[in-house]
Design a protein around this motif. Structure first.
Motif, mmCIF file in Angstrom:
data_model
loop_
_atom_site.group_PDB
_atom_site.id
_atom_site.type_symbol
_atom_site.label_atom_id
_atom_site.label_comp_id
_atom_site.label_asym_id
_atom_site.label_seq_id
_atom_site.Cartn_x
_atom_site.Cartn_y
_atom_site.Cartn_z
ATOM 1 N N ALA A 58 0.829 -1.213 0.000
ATOM 2 C CA ALA A 58 0.000 0.000 0.000
ATOM 3 C C ALA A 58 0.863 1.263 0.000
ATOM 4 O O ALA A 58 0.581 2.242 -0.701
ATOM 5 C CB ALA A 58 -0.924 -0.006 1.216
ATOM 6 N N GLY A 59 1.929 1.240 0.771
ATOM 7 C CA GLY A 59 2.842 2.387 0.772
ATOM 8 C C GLY A 59 3.505 2.587 -0.582
ATOM 9 O O GLY A 59 3.661 3.730 -1.046
ATOM 10 N N ARG A 62 0.868 4.053 -2.907
ATOM 11 C CA ARG A 62 0.642 5.465 -2.611
ATOM 12 C C ARG A 62 1.788 6.330 -3.126
ATOM 13 O O ARG A 62 1.552 7.422 -3.663
ATOM 14 C CB ARG A 62 0.475 5.648 -1.097
ATOM 15 N N TRP A 65 1.448 6.588 -6.884
ATOM 16 C CA TRP A 65 0.354 7.494 -7.267
ATOM 17 C C TRP A 65 0.771 8.965 -7.055
ATOM 18 O O TRP A 65 0.439 9.835 -7.864
ATOM 19 C CB TRP A 65 -0.886 7.174 -6.463
ATOM 20 N N ALA A 66 1.520 9.223 -5.978
ATOM 21 C CA ALA A 66 1.967 10.597 -5.733
ATOM 22 C C ALA A 66 3.006 11.032 -6.757
ATOM 23 O O ALA A 66 3.085 12.229 -7.092
ATOM 24 C CB ALA A 66 2.542 10.715 -4.324
#
Length: 617
Positions: A58-59, A62, A65-66
């Motif tokens: 998940a990290g 994320r 995506w950033a």
């Protein structure tokens, strides 16, 4: 209504004040809780691993995506949605997707060993202390951007480091400014001494100076193996293995037997012969450093293809195992025998040169006896020099001038061994013609530089095993050296394995010569009393008996002519194939009536046996 005060924490009974049964109950409860927690951790370990992996995935999503630009987030989201829809429509797609995600989470969530990416606090403090100590040597007041300053950033000057288990550096690269005088040996010695002291003593460091790149590489060298004993080395004629060194120092390896296993060891090979640039060798060391072991190892290798003449100035009988062996001309321990043998060696060198010159002028190859190598091993000549000066006799080193100067063309090799305290007794000829040098034992850098004409690039160690030192061939680099173990087989302290290794390399002793005795004189028959009536012996019969007795006697040797030299027998263990001429070396061609194969005269009878040292010593 009166209020009752709340009990204070300090008024509560402590665990120490509880009864022993209560304390045991609490300790048992803690043990049960700890056991239950450990059991739950073991049971829930897969779930914990998957959860950790999902958190990492998940990290990572994320962060991805950033990092995606805003104008590309819409198409990326559309592609992800299309993939999810396709997976949902495929038979067993959601199940396969779930298994895939759980597998990826379990892989990313596994426990990995912690990789050390930098020095810890103690190692950082050691590097910072070394950086601060180098500031006075690598800084200048006029430098606008100094690399070394007090309180500066040490990471710019120190790099490529590695540490051992005790936190001491085993590898370090130091970048220094270009104005440092790295070409001066004194400046280098100060830096090496400082780095040696700050990095930890008791180890041997190699300093590799890169003058072009302004960098100094410091490495800790492993100890050289001392378990290689004397053996037959795979070498060509004219090559001698002095010892073994570091793998990166030489390009040649020699197969050796180290204990029960065979391996390739990097060897320092010394080449002798007519085309050698280092035909003679000088070995210097402290008492017990292994110079005698080196000479004994050279003698065992030289006996494979040549003859050996040993002159032992110490007189301790270290070369007694060589006496009487095939190929060993003599083992001298006294001054008289040493002078006679070295004088013979000088005449033999001249004879070889004359014979080879005549053969070349006649268009023929050199005679066979001039091509067989002759080795002169001289141990501690300074002792003989003192004895000769006291008796008013010639210094034995003066007789080495001819073999040293002309030995390369005559296949004569000279090896001299001396101690550090006797270097002043060596003659100029020895210093000038021994271009192969060996320094053994614990010695200061100044002593090593005096012998090798160059300083070693390593620091000395406090504990030096026998046979450990440095070697330099001509103008080449300085090598670390470990001489193969070649002890005296007759010494009681020698192990059985090493004694057997040396005895197996020694050549056999030739059988003793059978003495040629004179024919026995026939015994006269017992006298038989003649009867009274027997006739008396006549004069003719008496004369015949006397003639027969005279004929049975050995033939008398003719007396030597007036002024002719008296023939003297050679020692029993001296090979008389090469001997000194009876008079001075010939300077004119021999007459035509002289036979081509004239046997060389024998060594003088003044040779001393190795087992019974002469009283001159």
């Amino acid at each position: 209504m009166a209020r009752r005060p709340l009990p204070r924490i300090s008024n509560l009974p402590s665990i120490a004040s509880l009864p022993s049964t209560a304390t045991a109950r609490i300790a048992r409860g803690r043990q049960i809780a700890r056991t239950a927690a450990d059991g739950a951790t073991d049971v829930l370990h897969p779930l914990i691993t998957v959860t950790r992996g999902l958190r990492k995935l998940a990290g990572a999503g994320r962060a991805k995506w950033a990092a995606t630009p805003k104008e590309r987030r819409g198409p990326a989201l559309f592609v992800v949605a299309a993939c999810v829809l396709a997976v949902a429509l495929v038979p067993y797609g959601p199940l396969l997707a779930l298994v895939t995600v759980m597998g990826a989470a379990a892989w990313h969530g596994r426990e990995r060993p912690v990789v050390k990416t930098g020095p810890d606090e103690a190692e950082t403090e050691r590097l910072r202390a070394l950086y601060e100590a180098l500031v006075p040597y690598f800084s200048a007041p006029d430098d606008p951007s100094p690399l070394f300053t007090h309180g500066g950033d040490w990471t710019k000057a120190l790099g490529d480091f590695a540490f051992d288990g005790d936190g001491r550096p085993t590898r370090l690269r130091i970048t220094y400014p270009a104005y440092f005088t790295d070409g001066e040996p004194e400046c280098r010695a100060r830096i090496e001494q400082l780095v040696h002291a700050k990095s930890g003593r008791g180890r041997e460091y190699l300093f590799d100076w890169d003058e072009e790149g302004n960098q100094l590489l410091v490495r800790v060298l492993p100890a050289l193996s001392t378990s290689v004993a004397a053996q037959r080395f795979v070498t060509a004629p004219g090559e001698t293995v002095l010892g073994f060194t570091d793998p990166e120092a030489v390009q040649r390896t020699v197969p050796v037997l180290d204990g029960d296993e065979s391996r390739d060891a990097p060897a320092v090979v010394w080449r002798t012969g007519p085309r050698s640039t280092e035909p003679h060798l000088l070995a210097v060391g402290q008492p017990g450093s292994g110079t005698t072991t080196l000479l004994r190892s050279i003698a065992l290798q030289a006996l494979q293809h040549g003859d050996v003449l040993v002159v032992d100035g110490s007189g301790t009988g270290e070369y007694a195992c060589l006496a009487g062996r095939t190929g060993v001309l003599a083992v001298e321990c006294g001054l008289t025998g040493a002078l006679s043998s070295l004088e013979w060696a000088a005449h033999e060198t001249e004879r070889r040169l004359i014979a080879a010159n005549r053969a070349r002028q006649a268009g023929h190859p050199a005679p066979e006896d001039t091509r067989r190598p002759l080795w002169i091993l001289l141990d501690r000549p300074g002792v003989f020099g003192h004895l000769a000066a006291a008796d008013g006799r010639t210094d034995p080193q003066a007789l080495l001038q001819v073999p040293l100067r002309h030995g390369r063309a005559a296949q004569v090799t000279v090896v001299v061994a001396e101690q550090f305290d006797g270097l002043d007794t060596l003659s100029e000829a020895v210093w000038a013609h021994t271009r192969a040098r060996v320094a053994l034992g614990a010695a200061t850098p100044e002593q090593v530089r005096c012998v090798l004409d160059a300083a070693p690039h390593t620091t000395p160690t406090p504990h030096v095993p026998p046979g450990r030192g440095y070697a330099r061939l001509g103008t080449g680099p300085v090598f670390r050296l470990q001489v193969p173990a070649t002890p005296d087989p007759y010494d009681d302290a020698t192990t059985e394995a090493q004694r057997r290794a040396v005895l197996d390399l020694l050549p056999e002793r030739p059988p003793p010569p059978v003495p040629v005795d004179a024919p026995p004189v026939p015994a006269a028959p017992p006298a038989v009393p003649a009867p009274s009536d027997a006739p008396a012996p006549s004069d003719a019969s008496t004369g015949a008996s006397a003639d027969a007795a005279l004929a049975a006697l050995p033939e008398a040797q003719p007396a030597p002519a007036q002024g002719a030299p008296e023939a003297r027998p050679a020692p029993a263990f001296v090979v008389t194939a090469y001997g000194p001429p009876a008079g001075p070396a010939p300077t004119t061609p021999a007459p035509a009536t002289t036979p081509a194969t004239t046997p060389a005269p024998a060594l003088p009878t003044t040779s001393a046996s190795a087992s019974a040292p002469s009283s001159d010593h």
